[in-house]
Design an enzyme around this catalytic site. Structure first.
Site, PDB file in Angstrom:
ATOM      1  N   ALA A   1      55.189   2.758   7.793  1.00 26.36           N
ATOM      2  CA  ALA A   1      55.396   3.725   6.860  1.00 26.36           C
ATOM      3  C   ALA A   1      55.578   5.028   7.551  1.00 26.36           C
ATOM      4  O   ALA A   1      55.088   6.190   7.518  1.00 26.36           O
ATOM      5  CB  ALA A   1      53.845   3.777   6.302  1.00 26.36           C
ATOM      6  N   GLY A   2      56.637   4.659   8.384  1.00 28.98           N
ATOM      7  CA  GLY A   2      57.151   6.097   9.134  1.00 28.98           C
ATOM      8  C   GLY A   2      58.367   6.673   8.029  1.00 28.98           C
ATOM      9  O   GLY A   2      57.951   6.572   6.872  1.00 28.98           O
TER      10      GLY A   2
ATOM     11  N   GLY B   1      60.385   3.905   6.106  1.00 30.91           N
ATOM     12  CA  GLY B   1      59.380   3.014   5.277  1.00 30.91           C
ATOM     13  C   GLY B   1      58.781   3.893   4.159  1.00 30.91           C
ATOM     14  O   GLY B   1      59.034   3.414   2.887  1.00 30.91           O
TER      15      GLY B   1
ATOM     16  N   ARG C   1      65.469   5.689  17.443  1.00 29.97           N
ATOM     17  CA  ARG C   1      66.290   6.052  18.612  1.00 29.97           C
ATOM     18  C   ARG C   1      65.968   7.627  18.897  1.00 29.97           C
ATOM     19  O   ARG C   1      65.387   8.402  18.139  1.00 29.97           O
ATOM     20  CB  ARG C   1      67.693   6.329  18.693  1.00 29.97           C
TER      21      ARG C   1
ATOM     22  N   ARG D   1      71.322   1.828  20.046  1.00 27.01           N
ATOM     23  CA  ARG D   1      70.096   0.952  19.339  1.00 27.01           C
ATOM     24  C   ARG D   1      69.575  -0.064  20.374  1.00 27.01           C
ATOM     25  O   ARG D   1      68.529  -0.595  20.233  1.00 27.01           O
ATOM     26  CB  ARG D   1      70.900   0.496  17.989  1.00 27.01           C
TER      27      ARG D   1
ATOM     28  N   ASN E   1      61.098  -3.193  19.955  1.00 25.25           N
ATOM     29  CA  ASN E   1      61.008  -3.529  18.928  1.00 25.25           C
ATOM     30  C   ASN E   1      60.774  -5.025  18.459  1.00 25.25           C
ATOM     31  O   ASN E   1      60.443  -5.594  17.564  1.00 25.25           O
ATOM     32  CB  ASN E   1      62.124  -2.987  17.991  1.00 25.25           C
TER      33      ASN E   1
ATOM     34  N   HIS F   1      75.828  -3.386  13.358  1.00 19.40           N
ATOM     35  CA  HIS F   1      75.142  -2.136  13.283  1.00 19.40           C
ATOM     36  C   HIS F   1      75.396  -1.498  14.894  1.00 19.40           C
ATOM     37  O   HIS F   1      74.171  -1.258  15.406  1.00 19.40           O
ATOM     38  CB  HIS F   1      74.165  -2.080  12.815  1.00 19.40           C
TER      39      HIS F   1
END
Ligand code: NAD
Length: 318
Positions: A12-13, A16, A91, A97, A104, A184
Site C-alpha cells: 500500500a505504498g 499500490g 529506487r 532497478r 525485493n 524494463h
C-alpha cells in the site's frame, strides 16, 4: 453486482495505493483488497477511499488489511480473481532497478508464497522491480501456469514513449501510437518502426537523431522521475498501467497490450519472461502477439531476452 470480481493489491505504498484508487474508481470490481505490512496503513487508506465513493460515484468496496510475517491476514485475499504485487522497495536517485534485486526478491518470495496459498486461482500482475526478474520469481514460487503470471512494464514504457513523441511534435497524445518491448531496464527496446502520428510513420516526421533522443529519454523515463522526486519512484503512470492491465483481465475482451509475458518460440525466443505484446483475458495471457520488427529491433529484442534470461535463472536462489 454478484458477478463483479475481487482484486487484491499487495503493498500500500505509492504504487499500490494509487492502483487501488484507480481500480476502485473504475467501478467494475466488487471488492479491492489492499494489503501491507505496516500496521493500520492499508485500513486507513481503504477507509479514506471508501469515503470518496459518494463524491466519485463508485460502489466498489475497498478493504485494507495488515499482513504479518507468517501470513497473518492473508485470508482476506481468498477468492481473488486478480492479484497485483507492488510490495518492495523503490529506487533512490542513482540506483538502477537491478540494485533492488536481493531485497525485493525476499519480499516478493514471501508475498508469492501467500498468494499461492490463499488465491490459488488468481491471475497475478507483478510490478515490483526489477520487473522481469520479479515476474519470473513469482512464477517459480507460486508454480502457477506461466500464462497466469504477467508483469507490468511495457504499458508504462510505451506510455512514456507516446508522451515524449506527443510533446516533441506538440500533438495530442491520442494521435500518437508507439510501442516498447524488451526488458524494463537497460535493454528496453522502444520500437520506432511501429510509431505513428495520425497514421503517418514517425520516421517520416522526425530525423533519425531526434527519434533516437526520444528513445533514450523513454529508456531513462523512470530515472528522470526518480531524480526529480529524490524520495521514491514514479507511481501515477505506473499505476495507470497496472490498473489498465487488471481491467483487461477482468473484462476478458482480449485487449492486446505490451506486457511482460512468457515467451515460447515467438521472435525465435524461448523460455523467458520478456516485454512483448500479448492478448489478455480472464485466464491471463491468452497468446503472445508478434509484430513485424526491423532487423535492428529484432536483434535488440534478442539481446534483451538473453540479458534477462541470465538474471531470471539467478533469482531462484535468492
Ligand atoms: N514495473 C514498473 O513499471 C514499476 C514502476 C514504478 C515502481 N515500480 C516498483 O514498484 C514497487 C513499489 O513502489 P512504490 O513507489 O509503491 O514504493 P513504496 O515504498 O511507496 O511502497 C512499497 C510498499 O511495500 C510494502 N511492503 C514491503 N514488504 C512487504 C511485504 N512483505 N508485504 C506487503 N507489503 C510490503 C511497504 O511497507 C510499502 O508500503 C517498487 O519495487 C518499485 O521499484 C515498478
Amino acid at each position: 453486482m454478484g458477478t463483479r470480481k475481487k482484486i487484491t493489491v499487495v503493498g500500500a505504498g505509492f504504487y499500490g495505493s494509487t492502483t487501488a484508487q484507480r481500480l476502485a474508481e473504475y467501478d467494475i470490481f466488487d471488492t479491492v483488497v489492499l494489503t501491507d505490512i505496516i500496521e493500520g496503513k492499508p485500513a486507513g487508506l481503504a477507509l479514506d477511499l471508501n469515503q470518496s465513493r459518494p463524491i466519485e460515484g463508485f460502489e466498489t468496496k475497498v478493504v485494507g488489511v495488515t499482513t504479518g510475517p507468517n501470513g497473518e491476514g492473508y485470508e482476506a485475499i481468498e477468492g481473488s480473481d486478480i492479484v497485483v504485487i507492488t510490495a518492495g522497495l523503490p529506487r533512490k536517485p542513482g540506483m538502477s532497478r537491478m540494485d533492488l534485486l536481493e531485497v525485493n526478491a525476499k519480499i516478493v518470495r514471501q508475498v508469492s508464497e501467500n498468494v499461492a496459498k490463499y488465491a490459488p486461482n488468481a491471475v497475478v500482475i507483478v510490478v515490483s522491480n526489477p520487473l522481469d526478474e520479479m515476474t519470473a520469481l513469482t512464477q517459480q514460487v507460486t508454480q502457477f501456469p506461466r500464462h497466469r503470471i504477467v508483469g507490468q512494464a511495457g504499458m508504462l514504457d510505451t506510455a512514456r514513449f507516446t508522451n515524449n513523441v506527443a510533446e516533441a511534435l506538440a500533438v495530442p497524445v491520442a494521435s500518437v501510437k508507439t510501442l516498447t518491448l524488451g526488458s524494463h531496464g537497460d535493454t528496453m527496446v522502444p520500437v520506432p518502426s511501429r510509431c505513428t502520428v495520425n497514421g503517418t510513420p514517425l520516421t517520416d516526421l522526425l530525423p533519425a537523431d531526434k527519434i533516437e533522443e526520444l528513445v533514450v529519454r523513454t529508456r531513462n523515463g523512470g530515472a528522470e522521475v526518480v531524480a526529480l522526486l529524490k524520495t521514491g519512484s514514479a507511481f501515477y503512470a505506473p499505476s495507470a498501467a497496472a490498473a489498465r492491465m487488471a481491467k483487461a483481465i477482468a473484462e476478458d475482451a482480449g485487449a492486446v497490450l505490451p506486457v511482460c509475458a512468457w515467451v515460447d518460440g515467438q521472435y525465435g525466443i524461448s523460455g523467458v519472461y520478456l516485454g512483448v505484446e500479448a492478448e489478455l483475458g480472464a485466464t491471463g495471457v491468452r497468446r503472445v502477439v508478434e509484430t513485424p520488427l526491423t532487423e535492428a529491433e529484432l536483434a535488440a529484442l534478442k539481446e534483451a531476452a538473453e540479458a534477462v534470461r541470465a538474471k531470471q535463472s539467478e533469482v531462484a536462489n535468492l
